[in-house]
Design an enzyme around this catalytic site. Structure first.
Site, short mmCIF file in Angstrom:
data_model
loop_
_atom_site.label_atom_id
_atom_site.label_comp_id
_atom_site.label_asym_id
_atom_site.label_seq_id
_atom_site.Cartn_x
_atom_site.Cartn_y
_atom_site.Cartn_z
N SER A 174 13.83 17.75 0.93
CA SER A 174 13.38 17.50 -0.43
C SER A 174 14.60 17.08 -1.25
CB SER A 174 12.75 18.78 -0.98
OG SER A 174 12.36 18.63 -2.32
N LYS A 212 11.39 13.62 1.06
CA LYS A 212 10.50 13.86 -0.09
C LYS A 212 11.33 13.67 -1.35
CE LYS A 212 8.88 18.27 -2.01
NZ LYS A 212 8.09 19.48 -1.71
N LYS A 268 11.64 14.09 -5.35
CA LYS A 268 11.10 14.74 -6.54
C LYS A 268 10.93 13.65 -7.60
CE LYS A 268 10.96 19.15 -5.53
NZ LYS A 268 9.69 19.90 -5.64
N ASP A 273 6.96 14.39 -4.83
CA ASP A 273 6.48 15.67 -5.39
C ASP A 273 6.76 15.69 -6.88
OD1 ASP A 273 5.73 18.25 -5.97
OD2 ASP A 273 7.23 19.22 -4.70
N GLU A 289 2.48 14.81 -3.92
CA GLU A 289 2.33 16.27 -4.02
C GLU A 289 2.21 16.71 -5.48
OE1 GLU A 289 5.38 18.25 -1.79
OE2 GLU A 289 5.03 20.20 -2.75
N ASP A 322 0.15 21.75 -3.97
CA ASP A 322 1.11 22.82 -3.76
C ASP A 322 0.74 23.94 -4.74
OD1 ASP A 322 3.34 24.50 -3.89
OD2 ASP A 322 4.83 22.93 -4.07
N LYS A 358 2.76 27.26 1.38
CA LYS A 358 3.93 28.10 1.14
C LYS A 358 3.44 29.54 1.21
CE LYS A 358 6.51 25.06 -1.96
NZ LYS A 358 6.71 24.76 -3.40
N GLY A 394 8.77 24.67 1.13
CA GLY A 394 9.99 25.47 1.08
C GLY A 394 10.27 25.93 -0.33
O1 SMG Z 1 13.12 24.74 0.28
O2 SMG Z 1 13.60 22.69 0.78
C1 SMG Z 1 13.21 23.54 0.00
C2 SMG Z 1 12.77 23.10 -1.38
C3 SMG Z 1 11.57 22.25 -1.26
O3 SMG Z 1 10.99 20.85 -3.08
C4 SMG Z 1 10.95 21.95 -2.61
N1 SMG Z 1 10.32 22.98 -3.21
O4 SMG Z 1 7.55 22.18 -5.29
O5 SMG Z 1 7.79 22.02 -3.20
C5 SMG Z 1 8.24 22.32 -4.29
C6 SMG Z 1 9.64 22.84 -4.48
C7 SMG Z 1 9.65 24.17 -5.18
C8 SMG Z 1 11.00 24.71 -5.46
S1 SMG Z 1 11.90 23.68 -6.48
C9 SMG Z 1 13.23 24.52 -7.15
MG MG Z 2 5.96 21.10 -4.36
#
Ligand code: SMG
Ligand code: MG
Length: 357
Positions: A123, A149, A151, A177, A202, A227, A251, A279
């Protein structure tokens, strides 16, 4: 735990991970669980200090009062307390870990893993510029990550996706995402992402906007993945029935534990919907269990199950490493990993023992 680089999402910037670990001391030995709540309630309503308090005041006393607790009892015993799924998941995981260790069975074996390693995605946070983003993605691809992925948020979406697609080509597995940063009024921007052959979008809209996600799904071709909206198998059933998503990011912390996560996997499989393992910047403790879950047959897309060094210079367990774009599923009893005592001690800012009454 300091992060190796700041991680920016549509809701904030993380520079360190404030981790709450639960250790269940049982007559048969210890078990560990990681609470995925972040230090502030920005991803979801839970936050680490609040989770510690709800465990101490309301959750652990219910387990102690029940006496001899088996993993399958935990969710039922904690059910009267509303919400707080991340706190509940950490407790259930610690109990399950202790129970499995005593039986000599691994998380993967217990959950139904069918693979000994899982493909790893990564991510990638929102960056200050497109060149910085391209450098970051190039670095991860050099390390072998199999899926990227990005953001996104309003203002950091189509141009970022276009730049990554143009630079790295059509074969790259790419998804985005938004962490709930858009509204249905942004449907046109989200539909513009259809040009880039993304695996999924996402959580584009707010977590309680199931119906609006279903409307959006009629306006975009890219599959919608949820999510934040999915906090239980019941939510997953509703979302799939409504057409609010075709894919679910599972998750375990968000849904109250690995047993509920497995139910969502089973439900999605029955619906022909794909799931993948999300994650929450876990340490090796949470990562071990996530990687075991991601080895179930319905987890058909690479997860946010990156190697430890994507997050931390020093993990609390032996690090998870990337081999040929994959992370190995632990095979030892329980989680198959444990905190390294002196590393854990050096990172620990406070410990609370909750003695059985
Ligand atoms: O653990 O690799 C990881 C982070 C993956 O993007 C990630 N998590 O919305 O999926 C999500 C985010 C939530 C945590 S962002 C601080
Ligand atoms: Mg997410």
């Amino acid at each position: 735990m300091p992060l190796v680089a700041p991680f920016r999402t549509s809701f904030g910037v993380e520079t360190a991970r404030d981790v709450l670990l639960v250790r269940a001391a049982t007559p048969d030995g210890d078990g560990w669980g990681e609470c995925v709540a972040m230090s502030e309630p920005l991803y979801s309503p839970e936050y680490a200090d609040g989770a510690a308090q709800v465990i101490e005041r309301f959750l652990a006393p219910r387990l102690f009062a029940a006496g001899d607790v088996e993993p399958l009892d935990v969710a039922r015993l904690l059910e009267p307390v509303r919400g707080h799924r991340m706190a509940k998941a950490a407790l259930e995981t610690a109990v399950l870990d202790a129970w499995l260790r005593a039986r000599g069975e691994s998380f993967g074996s217990y959950l139904g893993a069918v693979r000994d390693r899982v493909p790893a995605g990564v991510s990638v946070g929102i960056m200050d510029s497109i060149p910085a983003l391209l450098d970051a993605v190039a670095g991860y691809l050099d390390q072998g990550y199999l899926r990227i992925k990005l953001k996104i948020e309003p203002g950091w979406d189509v141009a970022a996706v276009r730049a990554v697609r143009e630079r790295f080509g059509d074969d790259l597995m790419l998804q985005v995402d938004a962490n709930a940063a858009y509204t249905l009024a942004d449907a046109r921007v989200l539909a513009a992402l259809d040009d880039f052959d993304l695996l999924l979008i996402e959580q584009p809209l707010a977590e309680d906007d199931l119906r609006q996600h279903a409307s959006l799904a009629q306006l975009v071709r890219t599959p919608i993945c949820l999510d934040e909206s999915i906090e239980s198998a019941k939510d997953a059933a509703d979302a799939l029935a409504l057409g609010a998503c075709r894919i679910i990011n599972v998750k375990p912390g968000r849904v109250g534990g690995y047993l509920e996560a497995r139910r969502i996997h089973d439900l999605a499989q029955a619906h022909g919907a794909a799931v993948w393992c999300g994650g929450m910047l876990e340490t090796g403790i949470g990562r071990a269990a996530n990687v075991a879950l991601a080895a179930l047959p319905g987890f058909t897309l690479p997860g946010d199950t990156s190697a430890s060094d994507r997050y931390f210079a020093q993990d609390v367990t032996a690090p998870f490493v990337l081999e040929d774009g994959h992370v190995a599923v632990p095979t030892g009893p329980g989680l198959g990993v444990e905190p390294i005592a002196d590393v854990l001690a050096s990172m620990t800012t406070s410990t609370t023992w909750l003695p059985a009454p």
